[in-house]
Motif scaffolding. Structure first.
Motif, PDB file in Angstrom:
ATOM      1  N   ARG A 362       0.761  -7.831  -6.608  1.00 19.52           N
ATOM      2  CA  ARG A 362       0.487  -7.338  -7.760  1.00 19.52           C
ATOM      3  C   ARG A 362       1.476  -6.099  -8.266  1.00 19.52           C
ATOM      4  O   ARG A 362       1.971  -6.030  -9.226  1.00 19.52           O
ATOM      5  CB  ARG A 362      -0.880  -6.712  -7.982  1.00 19.52           C
ATOM      6  CG  ARG A 362      -1.835  -7.905  -7.695  1.00 19.52           C
ATOM      7  CD  ARG A 362      -2.632  -8.315  -9.139  1.00 19.52           C
ATOM      8  NE  ARG A 362      -2.497  -7.606 -10.187  1.00 19.52           N
ATOM      9  CZ  ARG A 362      -3.674  -7.370 -11.034  1.00 19.52           C
ATOM     10  NH1 ARG A 362      -4.939  -7.301 -10.452  1.00 19.52           N
ATOM     11  NH2 ARG A 362      -3.323  -6.384 -12.014  1.00 19.52           N
ATOM     12  N   LEU A 366       4.454  -5.918 -10.925  1.00 25.61           N
ATOM     13  CA  LEU A 366       4.683  -4.492 -12.037  1.00 25.61           C
ATOM     14  C   LEU A 366       5.913  -3.826 -11.679  1.00 25.61           C
ATOM     15  O   LEU A 366       6.501  -3.654 -12.916  1.00 25.61           O
ATOM     16  CB  LEU A 366       3.729  -3.359 -11.263  1.00 25.61           C
ATOM     17  CG  LEU A 366       2.248  -3.909 -11.715  1.00 25.61           C
ATOM     18  CD1 LEU A 366       1.409  -2.788 -11.171  1.00 25.61           C
ATOM     19  CD2 LEU A 366       2.125  -3.798 -13.496  1.00 25.61           C
ATOM     20  N   CYS A 407      -5.098   6.990 -13.875  1.00 23.13           N
ATOM     21  CA  CYS A 407      -6.296   5.982 -12.988  1.00 23.13           C
ATOM     22  C   CYS A 407      -7.256   6.515 -12.772  1.00 23.13           C
ATOM     23  O   CYS A 407      -8.465   5.947 -12.912  1.00 23.13           O
ATOM     24  CB  CYS A 407      -5.392   5.587 -11.839  1.00 23.13           C
ATOM     25  SG  CYS A 407      -3.961   4.365 -11.854  1.00 23.13           S
ATOM     26  N   ASP A 435     -12.246  -8.520  -6.028  1.00 25.19           N
ATOM     27  CA  ASP A 435     -12.320  -8.360  -7.540  1.00 25.19           C
ATOM     28  C   ASP A 435     -12.182  -6.964  -7.890  1.00 25.19           C
ATOM     29  O   ASP A 435     -11.479  -6.787  -8.693  1.00 25.19           O
ATOM     30  CB  ASP A 435     -13.742  -8.829  -7.805  1.00 25.19           C
ATOM     31  CG  ASP A 435     -13.918 -10.397  -7.733  1.00 25.19           C
ATOM     32  OD1 ASP A 435     -12.809 -11.109  -7.730  1.00 25.19           O
ATOM     33  OD2 ASP A 435     -14.967 -10.869  -8.371  1.00 25.19           O
ATOM     34  N   ASN A 438      -8.582  -5.914  -7.311  1.00 21.83           N
ATOM     35  CA  ASN A 438      -7.768  -6.443  -8.588  1.00 21.83           C
ATOM     36  C   ASN A 438      -8.007  -5.738  -9.708  1.00 21.83           C
ATOM     37  O   ASN A 438      -7.142  -5.425 -10.665  1.00 21.83           O
ATOM     38  CB  ASN A 438      -8.244  -8.019  -8.771  1.00 21.83           C
ATOM     39  CG  ASN A 438      -7.008  -8.653  -7.757  1.00 21.83           C
ATOM     40  OD1 ASN A 438      -5.870  -8.637  -8.106  1.00 21.83           O
ATOM     41  ND2 ASN A 438      -7.750  -9.822  -7.428  1.00 21.83           N
ATOM     42  N   GLU A 439      -9.224  -5.070 -10.099  1.00 22.64           N
ATOM     43  CA  GLU A 439      -9.772  -4.520 -11.233  1.00 22.64           C
ATOM     44  C   GLU A 439      -8.896  -3.150 -11.171  1.00 22.64           C
ATOM     45  O   GLU A 439      -8.392  -2.570 -12.232  1.00 22.64           O
ATOM     46  CB  GLU A 439     -11.356  -4.271 -11.233  1.00 22.64           C
ATOM     47  CG  GLU A 439     -11.808  -3.558 -12.393  1.00 22.64           C
ATOM     48  CD  GLU A 439     -12.924  -3.472 -12.669  1.00 22.64           C
ATOM     49  OE1 GLU A 439     -13.818  -4.113 -11.996  1.00 22.64           O
ATOM     50  OE2 GLU A 439     -13.678  -2.540 -13.561  1.00 22.64           O
ATOM     51  N   LEU A 441      -6.247  -2.352  -9.669  1.00 23.62           N
ATOM     52  CA  LEU A 441      -4.877  -2.791  -9.908  1.00 23.62           C
ATOM     53  C   LEU A 441      -4.436  -3.096 -11.541  1.00 23.62           C
ATOM     54  O   LEU A 441      -3.486  -2.648 -12.071  1.00 23.62           O
ATOM     55  CB  LEU A 441      -4.221  -3.728  -9.120  1.00 23.62           C
ATOM     56  CG  LEU A 441      -4.376  -3.408  -7.701  1.00 23.62           C
ATOM     57  CD1 LEU A 441      -3.971  -4.464  -6.694  1.00 23.62           C
ATOM     58  CD2 LEU A 441      -3.026  -2.198  -7.314  1.00 23.62           C
ATOM     59  N   ASP A 442      -5.728  -3.631 -12.133  1.00 22.75           N
ATOM     60  CA  ASP A 442      -5.650  -3.962 -13.750  1.00 22.75           C
ATOM     61  C   ASP A 442      -5.364  -2.512 -14.364  1.00 22.75           C
ATOM     62  O   ASP A 442      -4.682  -2.263 -15.143  1.00 22.75           O
ATOM     63  CB  ASP A 442      -6.821  -4.570 -14.185  1.00 22.75           C
ATOM     64  CG  ASP A 442      -6.972  -6.223 -13.538  1.00 22.75           C
ATOM     65  OD1 ASP A 442      -6.017  -6.510 -13.191  1.00 22.75           O
ATOM     66  OD2 ASP A 442      -8.209  -6.618 -13.702  1.00 22.75           O
ATOM     67  N   VAL A 443      -6.209  -1.600 -13.865  1.00 24.59           N
ATOM     68  CA  VAL A 443      -6.262  -0.149 -14.471  1.00 24.59           C
ATOM     69  C   VAL A 443      -4.974   0.480 -14.311  1.00 24.59           C
ATOM     70  O   VAL A 443      -4.367   0.828 -15.388  1.00 24.59           O
ATOM     71  CB  VAL A 443      -7.285   0.579 -13.803  1.00 24.59           C
ATOM     72  CG1 VAL A 443      -7.200   1.995 -14.093  1.00 24.59           C
ATOM     73  CG2 VAL A 443      -8.767  -0.059 -13.993  1.00 24.59           C
ATOM     74  N   ALA A 445      -2.265  -1.144 -13.997  1.00 24.88           N
ATOM     75  CA  ALA A 445      -0.879  -2.042 -14.844  1.00 24.88           C
ATOM     76  C   ALA A 445      -1.276  -1.508 -16.066  1.00 24.88           C
ATOM     77  O   ALA A 445      -0.292  -0.997 -16.711  1.00 24.88           O
ATOM     78  CB  ALA A 445      -1.379  -3.486 -14.643  1.00 24.88           C
ATOM     79  N   SER A 446      -2.410  -1.135 -16.717  1.00 23.67           N
ATOM     80  CA  SER A 446      -2.493  -0.722 -18.147  1.00 23.67           C
ATOM     81  C   SER A 446      -2.307   0.682 -18.218  1.00 23.67           C
ATOM     82  O   SER A 446      -1.798   1.164 -19.329  1.00 23.67           O
ATOM     83  CB  SER A 446      -4.100  -0.901 -18.610  1.00 23.67           C
ATOM     84  OG  SER A 446      -4.891  -0.081 -17.973  1.00 23.67           O
TER      85      SER A 446
END
Ligand SMILES: *Cc1c(COP(=O)(O)O)cnc(C)c1O
Length: 451
Positions: A362, A366, A407, A435, A438-439, A441-443, A445-446
């Motif tokens: 991930r 990025l 974050c 999960d 990954n969540e 890492l989603d944060v 990314a955003s």
């Protein structure tokens, strides 16, 4: 405060709901209250990075007094690697606390201390005869490793490396590289500590053997092998920025130490205990240190540390020369035995490799979209991203702390590190689910898309 209901305080451990949930802005009112008391009662030198009052933790989350549930990508700095309040650790601690809480091992020995020593002798790299001694903190373990190496060799000098972190006591401040915040104003520091250049592939561009030759040349010219008791190194540096040395660097240093009668000490306080996808990071580089220092991940959150190494070196210190009132406390030893069993029976090193695959994939994705991520590096579940100015490659500490703070505001605990403060490190508990990681890492990314 009166208008806010007190959230029920949940039990920690893996049954804690594994969710990111923010019910207040951070810090919430109850955390604010606690932080106000902290600043009134606790010395300012004891800082904090996450402004919440923790009340429970487990799996991959930390829950605060306001009922916020944060994703934990820090493990309290690589300590709760087996998971916070792991049931096996909790049971061992409860049972031992009801039995006896202390005798002082140097007064009346007990079996759990010996069993921890046996486990460390078995698990640390190399199949030579080993012995261990237990202490309370990583810094204390490093201090004792240096004492032992000096007694064994009859020499005084110690080499540490650029970007090194070894603790905050007087000797370990001297061994630590970074002035602010660890050393500034706290001198004078212990003498006979020398610094050599570290292999830092992203910034020095040197091969491992070339970086080792450079370090060895500094050591030979500025100290001389005859005066040198020990070379002390983190196989993967922690606070200094998760710097992974180039292949061949550590083996060349270890070889030079062997040829010159210098004790090679691997400080595995942060990198040890399955964190890097092997039980010890030294294993990844094929090196067998003479002495290994451990702490952080050893006991599921209880304070314990150790020096483990070649029996003939460990035995150099005379009786009474090593120890301390609390070193190898029975409750901490019980916790360590429980944690070590979890590491082994649940193959947490394998879990660290799987989490590392997720993190690296991930972060590299990025990085492809965002040139401010200059480097992604690490092993297993010890992974970092280094933030730079894309035009110059200069470290970007302001961006790094902005990303970390954003974050956190979204309920994801990430820690920064690095000599230049421009590295975000990922040290998830190995009990975190894919999960939740990954969540988190989603944060990230955003956050990167907006910061
Ligand atoms: C944290 C750390 C230390 C110091 O450990 P404490 O328990 O905080 O004294 C020493 N060496 C390394 C590599 C560390 O990460």
């Amino acid at each position: 405060m009166s208008i806010i209901d007190t959230p029920a305080i949940p039990l920690g451990g893996p049954t804690l709901p594994q969710v990111r949930r923010l019910v207040t802005a951070l810090p919430g009112p109850r955390s604010e209250d606690m932080l106000a008391r902290k600043s009134a009662a606790v010395a300012s030198g004891v800082g904090h990075t996450v402004p919440v009052a923790a009340v429970a933790a487990g799996g991959g989350v930390v829950v605060d007094a306001d009922g916020n549930s944060l994703i934990d990508l820090g493990s309290g700095i690589a300590v709760t690697t087996v998971g916070n309040a792991h049931p096996a650790v909790v049971a061992a601690v409860q049972a031992q606390a009801a039995q006896f809480t202390h005798t002082c091992f140097m007064i009346s020995p007990y079996e759990s201390y010996i069993a921890v020593a046996e486990a460390l002798n078995r698990l640390t790299p190399g199949d030579h005869e080993k012995k261990s001694a237990l202490f309370n903190s990583g810094a204390e373990a490093v201090e004792n490793a240096v004492k032992i190496a000096r007694k064994h060799t009859g020499r005084q000098a110690v080499v540490a490396f650029d970007h090194a972190y070894h603790g905050r006591t007087n000797l370990t401040m001297a061994l630590t590289a970074k002035s602010m915040p660890y050393k500034s104003g706290f001198g004078p520091f212990a003498s006979e500590v020398y610094r050599a250049p570290m292999s830092y592939p992203y910034r020095d561009g040197l091969s491992g053997p070339d970086a080792a030759a450079k370090a060895i040349s500094v050591i030979e010219k500025q100290i001389g092998a005859d005066n040198l008791a020990a070379v002390l190194i983190e196989p993967i540096q922690g606070e200094g920025g998760f710097i992974v040395p180039a292949d061949g660097f550590l083996p060349a240093l270890a070889q030079w130490c062997r040829e010159n009668g210098v004790v090679f000490i691997a400080d595995e306080v942060q990198s040890g205990f399955a964190r890097t996808g092997a039980m010890f990071a030294s294993d990844l580089f094929g090196i067998v240190p003479d002495l290994v220092t451990t702490a952080k991940g050893i006991a599921g959150g209880l304070p314990l540390a150790a020096v483990t190494g070649r029996a003939e070196i460990m035995d150099a210190a005379h009786a009474g020369g090593l120890g301390g009132t609390y070193g190898g406390n029975p409750i901490a030893c019980a916790a360590a035995l429980a944690a070590i069993e979890v590491y082994e029976t649940e193959d947490l090193a394998g879990r660290a490799r799987d989490l590392g695959d997720i993190l690296q994939a991930r972060l590299r994705t990025l990085q492809e979209q965002d040139p401010r991520i200059g480097d992604v590096r690490g092993r297993g579940a010890m992974v970092a991203a280094e933030f730079v100015d894309p035009a110059t490659g200069a470290p970007d500490a302001a961006l790094t702390s902005a990303v970390a703070n954003a974050c956190l505001a979204e309920g994801v605990i990430v820690l920064t590190c690095g000599t230049y403060g421009n590295v975000i490190r990922f040290l998830p508990p190995l009990a975190i689910g894919d999960d939740l990681l990954n969540e988190g890492l989603d944060v990230l990314a955003s956050v990167l898309a907006t910061v």
